[in-house]
Scaffold this motif. Structure first.
Motif, PDB file in Angstrom:
ATOM      1  N   GLU A 101       2.636   5.579   1.845  1.00  0.00           N
ATOM      2  CA  GLU A 101       3.842   5.051   1.205  1.00  0.00           C
ATOM      3  C   GLU A 101       4.350   6.021   0.128  1.00  0.00           C
ATOM      4  OE1 GLU A 101       5.018   1.354  -1.756  1.00  0.00           O
ATOM      5  OE2 GLU A 101       3.347   1.085  -0.355  1.00  0.00           O
ATOM      6  N   ALA A 102       3.432   6.579  -0.637  1.00  0.00           N
ATOM      7  CA  ALA A 102       3.808   7.528  -1.692  1.00  0.00           C
ATOM      8  C   ALA A 102       4.513   8.741  -1.091  1.00  0.00           C
ATOM      9  CB  ALA A 102       2.565   7.956  -2.470  1.00  0.00           C
ATOM     10  N   ARG A 103       3.978   9.238   0.023  1.00  0.00           N
ATOM     11  CA  ARG A 103       4.589  10.397   0.686  1.00  0.00           C
ATOM     12  C   ARG A 103       6.000  10.055   1.173  1.00  0.00           C
ATOM     13  NH1 ARG A 103       5.844  13.188   5.093  1.00  0.00           N
ATOM     14  NH2 ARG A 103       5.119  15.313   5.355  1.00  0.00           N
ATOM     15  N   ILE A 149       8.034   7.768   0.003  1.00  0.00           N
ATOM     16  CA  ILE A 149       8.922   7.627  -1.165  1.00  0.00           C
ATOM     17  C   ILE A 149       9.363   9.008  -1.650  1.00  0.00           C
ATOM     18  CG2 ILE A 149       9.044   6.924  -3.597  1.00  0.00           C
ATOM     19  CD1 ILE A 149       7.130   4.588  -2.827  1.00  0.00           C
ATOM     20  N   PHE A 150       8.390   9.925  -1.753  1.00  0.00           N
ATOM     21  CA  PHE A 150       8.734  11.264  -2.225  1.00  0.00           C
ATOM     22  C   PHE A 150       9.656  11.967  -1.235  1.00  0.00           C
ATOM     23  CE2 PHE A 150       8.132  15.839  -2.671  1.00  0.00           C
ATOM     24  CZ  PHE A 150       8.559  15.984  -3.980  1.00  0.00           C
ATOM     25  N   ALA A 151       9.359  11.854   0.057  1.00  0.00           N
ATOM     26  CA  ALA A 151      10.167  12.527   1.083  1.00  0.00           C
ATOM     27  C   ALA A 151      11.622  12.061   1.046  1.00  0.00           C
ATOM     28  CB  ALA A 151       9.565  12.303   2.464  1.00  0.00           C
ATOM     29  N   ALA A 152      11.854  10.831   0.589  1.00  0.00           N
ATOM     30  CA  ALA A 152      13.213  10.288   0.509  1.00  0.00           C
ATOM     31  C   ALA A 152      13.846  10.497  -0.869  1.00  0.00           C
ATOM     32  CB  ALA A 152      13.188   8.788   0.831  1.00  0.00           C
ATOM     33  N   SER A 153      13.149  11.153  -1.778  1.00  0.00           N
ATOM     34  CA  SER A 153      13.636  11.300  -3.153  1.00  0.00           C
ATOM     35  C   SER A 153      14.672  12.413  -3.293  1.00  0.00           C
ATOM     36  CB  SER A 153      12.457  11.606  -4.089  1.00  0.00           C
ATOM     37  OG  SER A 153      11.986  12.927  -3.868  1.00  0.00           O
ATOM     38  N   ALA A 154      15.371  12.380  -4.414  1.00  0.00           N
ATOM     39  CA  ALA A 154      16.342  13.435  -4.742  1.00  0.00           C
ATOM     40  C   ALA A 154      15.638  14.779  -4.905  1.00  0.00           C
ATOM     41  CB  ALA A 154      17.109  13.067  -6.010  1.00  0.00           C
ATOM     42  N   THR A 155      14.435  14.758  -5.452  1.00  0.00           N
ATOM     43  CA  THR A 155      13.673  16.006  -5.612  1.00  0.00           C
ATOM     44  C   THR A 155      13.398  16.638  -4.260  1.00  0.00           C
ATOM     45  OG1 THR A 155      12.632  15.165  -7.627  1.00  0.00           O
ATOM     46  CG2 THR A 155      11.540  17.012  -6.531  1.00  0.00           C
ATOM     47  N   ALA A 156      12.936  15.831  -3.301  1.00  0.00           N
ATOM     48  CA  ALA A 156      12.649  16.360  -1.968  1.00  0.00           C
ATOM     49  C   ALA A 156      13.923  16.871  -1.300  1.00  0.00           C
ATOM     50  CB  ALA A 156      11.976  15.295  -1.112  1.00  0.00           C
ATOM     51  N   ALA A 157      15.030  16.151  -1.471  1.00  0.00           N
ATOM     52  CA  ALA A 157      16.300  16.599  -0.878  1.00  0.00           C
ATOM     53  C   ALA A 157      16.704  17.962  -1.434  1.00  0.00           C
ATOM     54  CB  ALA A 157      17.389  15.559  -1.143  1.00  0.00           C
ATOM     55  N   ARG A 158      16.537  18.145  -2.743  1.00  0.00           N
ATOM     56  CA  ARG A 158      16.885  19.427  -3.369  1.00  0.00           C
ATOM     57  C   ARG A 158      15.990  20.545  -2.827  1.00  0.00           C
ATOM     58  NH1 ARG A 158      14.971  21.862  -8.080  1.00  0.00           N
ATOM     59  NH2 ARG A 158      13.897  19.952  -8.667  1.00  0.00           N
ATOM     60  N   PHE A 159      14.679  20.283  -2.757  1.00  0.00           N
ATOM     61  CA  PHE A 159      13.759  21.297  -2.248  1.00  0.00           C
ATOM     62  C   PHE A 159      13.980  21.557  -0.762  1.00  0.00           C
ATOM     63  CE2 PHE A 159      11.278  20.515  -6.129  1.00  0.00           C
ATOM     64  CZ  PHE A 159      10.937  21.814  -6.459  1.00  0.00           C
ATOM     65  N   ARG A 160      14.365  20.520  -0.017  1.00  0.00           N
ATOM     66  CA  ARG A 160      14.613  20.684   1.411  1.00  0.00           C
ATOM     67  C   ARG A 160      15.692  21.743   1.648  1.00  0.00           C
ATOM     68  NH1 ARG A 160      14.903  15.628   2.251  1.00  0.00           N
ATOM     69  NH2 ARG A 160      12.722  15.350   2.787  1.00  0.00           N
ATOM     70  N   SER A 161      16.711  21.770   0.785  1.00  0.00           N
ATOM     71  CA  SER A 161      17.787  22.747   0.962  1.00  0.00           C
ATOM     72  C   SER A 161      17.542  24.051   0.209  1.00  0.00           C
ATOM     73  CB  SER A 161      19.131  22.147   0.547  1.00  0.00           C
ATOM     74  OG  SER A 161      19.148  21.897  -0.846  1.00  0.00           O
ATOM     75  N   GLU A 162      16.883  24.002  -0.936  1.00  0.00           N
ATOM     76  CA  GLU A 162      16.722  25.200  -1.773  1.00  0.00           C
ATOM     77  C   GLU A 162      15.392  25.926  -1.578  1.00  0.00           C
ATOM     78  OE1 GLU A 162      17.289  24.080  -5.869  1.00  0.00           O
ATOM     79  OE2 GLU A 162      19.236  23.160  -5.454  1.00  0.00           O
ATOM     80  N   ALA A 163      14.326  25.189  -1.291  1.00  0.00           N
ATOM     81  CA  ALA A 163      12.991  25.802  -1.225  1.00  0.00           C
ATOM     82  C   ALA A 163      12.084  25.013  -0.284  1.00  0.00           C
ATOM     83  CB  ALA A 163      12.380  25.871  -2.623  1.00  0.00           C
ATOM     84  N   GLY A 170       2.174  18.429   1.102  1.00  0.00           N
ATOM     85  CA  GLY A 170       0.767  18.637   1.433  1.00  0.00           C
ATOM     86  C   GLY A 170      -0.187  17.975   0.455  1.00  0.00           C
ATOM     87  N   PHE A 171       0.258  17.771  -0.776  1.00  0.00           N
ATOM     88  CA  PHE A 171      -0.609  17.128  -1.767  1.00  0.00           C
ATOM     89  C   PHE A 171      -0.961  15.695  -1.375  1.00  0.00           C
ATOM     90  CE2 PHE A 171       1.387  20.188  -4.971  1.00  0.00           C
ATOM     91  CZ  PHE A 171       0.354  21.098  -4.841  1.00  0.00           C
ATOM     92  N   PHE A 172      -0.099  15.034  -0.623  1.00  0.00           N
ATOM     93  CA  PHE A 172      -0.371  13.662  -0.195  1.00  0.00           C
ATOM     94  C   PHE A 172      -1.456  13.609   0.873  1.00  0.00           C
ATOM     95  CE2 PHE A 172       3.986  13.618  -1.801  1.00  0.00           C
ATOM     96  CZ  PHE A 172       3.953  12.527  -2.663  1.00  0.00           C
ATOM     97  N   ALA A 173      -1.678  14.723   1.565  1.00  0.00           N
ATOM     98  CA  ALA A 173      -2.657  14.770   2.645  1.00  0.00           C
ATOM     99  C   ALA A 173      -4.012  15.331   2.210  1.00  0.00           C
ATOM    100  CB  ALA A 173      -2.102  15.605   3.800  1.00  0.00           C
ATOM    101  N   ARG A 174      -4.133  15.703   0.951  1.00  0.00           N
ATOM    102  CA  ARG A 174      -5.401  16.257   0.466  1.00  0.00           C
ATOM    103  C   ARG A 174      -6.508  15.222   0.575  1.00  0.00           C
ATOM    104  NH1 ARG A 174      -5.001  20.946  -3.077  1.00  0.00           N
ATOM    105  NH2 ARG A 174      -7.091  20.416  -3.748  1.00  0.00           N
TER     106      ARG A 174
END
Length: 193
Positions: A150-152, A154-168, A177-181
């Motif tokens: 669930e945490a992953r 939530i993060f994948a749908a966040s504004a932070t993830a959207a920004r990184f998806r396009s920029e980095a 990957g931190f969610f799968a550790r």
């Protein structure tokens, strides 16, 4: 890296220590969430130098132990103890990102021991909790407060993830990957600290 680690006990933490090569003594540390493989990719073994790397607590194959909070000081103290155990009196200190911060800490606190610095992609600013580290805290808080899947999501749908998806996208992959550790909950403490 093909060499097997030795295990060094610090408090109740079993730390993986890699000591390879001969020659110029160098302590070289990985970045946040990294391990000795990251070091080997960026600072390969050489017959002309001896490289010591400690997989920091809760990272790589090292245990977390019970001592808290995690900090650069804690990691640097562990590295210095490994250098002492390896009879490295003076050495070049280096590292990637968080490892660069550890190296700088060693040089500032133990100048008689450090003969030089190799700082790769330093991970610090002069402010506490800098903005560039906020995504790590965001991931850590989600891991702390929700089941991992669930945490992953939530993060994948966040504004932070959207920004990184396009920029980095490579940074986004690292954060996801931190969610799968295997030790995600304990590693979240490292990210928050």
């Amino acid at each position: 890296m093909g060499a097997a680690p030795t295990i060094m006990l610090r408090d109740d933490a079993a730390l993986h220590v890699f000591d390879t090569g001969q020659g110029l003594p160098i302590v070289f540390q990985h970045g946040l969430g990294g391990d000795t493989a990251q070091v080997a990719l960026n600072f390969p073994d050489s017959p002309s130098r001896r490289r010591l790397t400690v997989e920091c607590r809760a990272q790589g194959g090292s245990g977390a132990g019970g001592k808290r909070p995690f900090s650069i000081t804690m990691f640097a103290d562990d590295v210095l103890a490994a250098a002492d155990a390896a009879e490295m009196g003076r050495f070049v200190a280096g590292g990637i990102s968080m490892g660069a911060a550890i190296a700088l800490h060693l040089a500032a606190r133990h100048p008689a021991r450090v003969t030089g610095l190799v700082l790769v992609r330093p991970a610090w600013t002069f402010d506490a909790a800098p903005q560039n580290m906020r995504p790590y805290v965001e991931v850590a808080e989600l891991i702390r407060d929700h089941p991992l899947e669930e945490a992953r999501d939530i993060f994948a749908a966040s504004a932070t993830a959207a920004r990184f998806r396009s920029e980095a996208p490579d940074n986004l992959a690292s954060l996801l990957g931190f969610f799968a550790r295997e030790n995600a909950v304990v590693f979240a403490e490292v990210m928050q600290a």
